[in-house]
Design an enzyme around this catalytic site. Structure first.
Site, PDB file in Angstrom:
ATOM      1  N   TYR A  64       0.837  -1.285  -0.186  1.00  0.00           N
ATOM      2  CA  TYR A  64       0.147  -0.047   0.187  1.00  0.00           C
ATOM      3  C   TYR A  64       1.014   1.076  -0.041  1.00  0.00           C
ATOM      4  O   TYR A  64       1.813   1.178   0.612  1.00  0.00           O
ATOM      5  CB  TYR A  64      -0.977  -0.046   1.330  1.00  0.00           C
ATOM      6  CG  TYR A  64      -1.931   1.307   1.301  1.00  0.00           C
ATOM      7  CD1 TYR A  64      -2.917   1.408   0.497  1.00  0.00           C
ATOM      8  CD2 TYR A  64      -1.678   2.112   2.348  1.00  0.00           C
ATOM      9  CE1 TYR A  64      -3.492   2.538   0.769  1.00  0.00           C
ATOM     10  CE2 TYR A  64      -2.387   3.222   2.378  1.00  0.00           C
ATOM     11  CZ  TYR A  64      -3.549   3.481   1.841  1.00  0.00           C
ATOM     12  OH  TYR A  64      -4.287   4.655   1.952  1.00  0.00           O
TER      13      TYR A  64
ATOM     14  N   ASP B 129       9.359   2.984  -0.275  1.00  0.00           N
ATOM     15  CA  ASP B 129       8.307   3.652   0.566  1.00  0.00           C
ATOM     16  C   ASP B 129       8.791   3.400   1.904  1.00  0.00           C
ATOM     17  O   ASP B 129       8.298   2.288   2.416  1.00  0.00           O
ATOM     18  CB  ASP B 129       7.119   3.337  -0.046  1.00  0.00           C
ATOM     19  CG  ASP B 129       5.872   3.816   0.718  1.00  0.00           C
ATOM     20  OD1 ASP B 129       6.060   4.703   1.975  1.00  0.00           O
ATOM     21  OD2 ASP B 129       4.699   3.816   0.316  1.00  0.00           O
TER      22      ASP B 129
ATOM     23  N   LYS C 261       4.431   9.259   8.706  1.00  0.00           N
ATOM     24  CA  LYS C 261       4.046   8.579   9.902  1.00  0.00           C
ATOM     25  C   LYS C 261       5.104   9.184  11.228  1.00  0.00           C
ATOM     26  O   LYS C 261       4.984  10.136  11.709  1.00  0.00           O
ATOM     27  CB  LYS C 261       4.076   7.164  10.235  1.00  0.00           C
ATOM     28  CG  LYS C 261       2.717   6.658   9.107  1.00  0.00           C
ATOM     29  CD  LYS C 261       2.600   5.309   8.998  1.00  0.00           C
ATOM     30  CE  LYS C 261       1.304   5.026   8.323  1.00  0.00           C
ATOM     31  NZ  LYS C 261       1.110   4.182   7.199  1.00  0.00           N
TER      32      LYS C 261
HETATM   33  C1  LIG Z   1       0.695   4.762   5.749  1.00  0.00           C
HETATM   34  C2  LIG Z   1       1.360   4.640   4.401  1.00  0.00           C
HETATM   35  C3  LIG Z   1       1.011   5.287   3.389  1.00  0.00           C
HETATM   36  C4  LIG Z   1       0.021   6.505   3.420  1.00  0.00           C
HETATM   37  O1  LIG Z   1       0.436   7.301   4.295  1.00  0.00           O
HETATM   38  P1  LIG Z   1      -0.881   8.401   4.739  1.00  0.00           P
HETATM   39  O2  LIG Z   1      -0.075   9.405   5.729  1.00  0.00           O
HETATM   40  O3  LIG Z   1      -1.862   7.632   5.635  1.00  0.00           O
HETATM   41  O4  LIG Z   1      -1.469   9.053   3.373  1.00  0.00           O
HETATM   42  C5  LIG Z   1       1.858   5.129   2.344  1.00  0.00           C
HETATM   43  N1  LIG Z   1       2.899   4.317   2.127  1.00  0.00           N
HETATM   44  C6  LIG Z   1       2.772   3.379   3.489  1.00  0.00           C
HETATM   45  C7  LIG Z   1       3.997   2.248   3.215  1.00  0.00           C
HETATM   46  C8  LIG Z   1       2.136   3.388   4.313  1.00  0.00           C
HETATM   47  O5  LIG Z   1       2.149   2.512   5.416  1.00  0.00           O
END
Ligand SMILES: *Cc1c(COP(=O)(O)O)cnc(C)c1O
Length: 427
Positions: free
Chosen positions: A144, A239, A267
């Protein structure tokens, strides 16, 4: 467990907000029952509106690595709030946070702050396309990367839990340049490159997947992925929104000994305030506006309160013991495995530093397909047994748990005791 107030608030919330929530997983659709409404948090504990106390193993899905209302972080946020909330102009905090991010990711020359992980990744897509002059992107099934159109295919947790392949409202044209490879399977990457090599701008990956549950890729897979992308002029976008600062003061790419061309963050770097970021070497980042022609902007980007919160969080993390953090993760893993055996339940537990979760299946979980074999009904029972025993875990089989890094030995033992009780209840 008394949940009357939560139930009442949920009924009220549904009248003015879609499904009563502002992010789908919070609706508890996959575990059933009424979602908890939280009143407050302190350290590793949260209290719901009915007064039930839980040890929080969600940490707001990742940002709260230091637990709730950490005194140093609170102090920094309060000091920032006293000055004002936002100026739409540059501040010292942005420089300090970007410098600290560079300490953690030394191969990164420049950073751009945005407001969410989603925004970081969608900006990285645009940048990768601009840099390479190519359009296609590759992602892995079960990973994701936020909810932008181009990456909302085969995208793990929320979607996996809902059991739908993508999203309505995403035009076929928006995903026509997105190709899907299998996680942990270099042959699937090679096959795509063989066919589309010269058209591929970037490959996007979660360096340790957390959005199909925790899946740690094999070292050889990551090494080969780095080599093959370099060889074909394809950017590797790592990511680290979830993994950044989670298993060391840096990213999971350090763990595998590889360097991303573009790194996405979120995060933890906001410490609980809305922050995302992307960064790369100067040659790539200088394509971004105002130096280059890749437009990307934000009214609240680099918000001073968010910067203060992120900065205080990272400074605290520099003092933390990441080796002990990994030991704690392993302690929880072992505890889950032993309790499952004791009560005759089949689980496979994957763990990476402070990320851990039990899949209710006996097969090893190495990708999306094997994760999907989990018994989600049994997980639902387990989720509520955990809640009854005062442990708040993500209401989905396919979400990582996030352990707070500053848990004491005593608190860790409390978590373990409660896990065993939860297994006893469902065994
Ligand atoms: C949570 C997450 C996102 C999205 O971040 P948001 O702040 O919720 O938009 C993208 N990539 C990864 C790997 C994530 O865990």
């Amino acid at each position: 467990m008394k949940l009357e107030q939560s139930k009442r608030l949920f009924e009220r919330a549904k009248k003015s907000m879609v499904g009563g929530v502002n992010s789908p997983v919070r609706a508890f659709n996959s575990v059933g029952g009424s979602p908890l409404f939280i009143d407050k948090g302190e350290g590793i504990y949260i209290t719901d509106v009915d007064g039930n106390e839980y040890i929080d193993l969600i940490g707001s899905y990742g940002p709260l690595i230091l637990g709730h209302a950490h005194p140093e972080v609170s102090k920094a946020v309060k000091a920032a709030v006293e000055k004002s909330f936002t100026y739409g102009a540059s501040t010292l905090g942005e420089i300090e946070l970007s410098e600290l991010v560079k300490v953690a990711f030394p191969h990164m020359d420049k950073v751009r702050f945005v407001n969410s992980g989603t925004e970081a990744v969608l900006s990285a897509i645009r940048l990768a396309r601009a840099y390479t002059g190519r359009n296609k992107i590759v992602k892995f099934a079960g990973c994701y990367h936020g909810h932008s159109d181009a990456l909302l295919v085969a995208a793990g947790s929320g979607l996996m839990t809902l059991g739908i392949p993508g999203s309505k409202g995403v035009p076929a044209d928006a995903v026509k340049d997105t190709l899907i490879a299998n996680y942990n399977d270099i042959e699937s990457v090679k096959a795509i490159i063989e066919k589309y090599g010269k058209e591929i701008a970037a490959i996007f990956i979660e360096p340790v997947a957390g959005n199909m549950g925790v899946v740690v890729p094999e070292q050889a897979f990551m090494t080969q992925l780095r080599a093959i992308t370099k060889e074909h002029g394809i950017l590797l976008v790592i990511d680290e929104v979830m993994t950044g600062f989670r298993s060391k003061f840096g990213g999971a790419q350090d763990y595998f000994g590889i360097e991303a061309d573009i790194t996405c963050m979120g995060k933890v770097i906001g410490g609980g305030m809305p922050v995302g970021a992307y960064g790369a070497r100067a040659e790539i980042m200088d394509l971004v506006s105002p130096l280059g022609g890749v437009y990307q902007a934000g009214t609240l980007s680099g918000n001073p309160i968010a910067m203060a919160c992120g900065l205080a969080t990272l400074k605290e993390l520099q003092k933390q013991d990441y080796e002990r953090a990994d030991w704690m993760g392993k302690e929880i893993k072992t505890c889950l495995e032993e309790a499952a055996v004791k009560y005759g339940i089949e689980v496979t537990v994957n763990q990476f530093g402070l990320m851990v979760n039990p899949f209710f299946t006996k097969e090893p979980v190495t990708n999306f397909e094997t994760a999907s074999k989990s018994d989600t009904e049994l997980f639902s029972k387990f989720f509520w047994a955990m809640a009854e025993n005062g442990l708040y875990i993500p209401p989905s089989q396919f979400e990582s748990w996030f352990l707070p890094i500053n848990m004491t030995d005593q608190e860790l033992n409390k978590v373990k005791t409660r896990i065993v009780k939860a297994f006893e209840a469902i065994g």
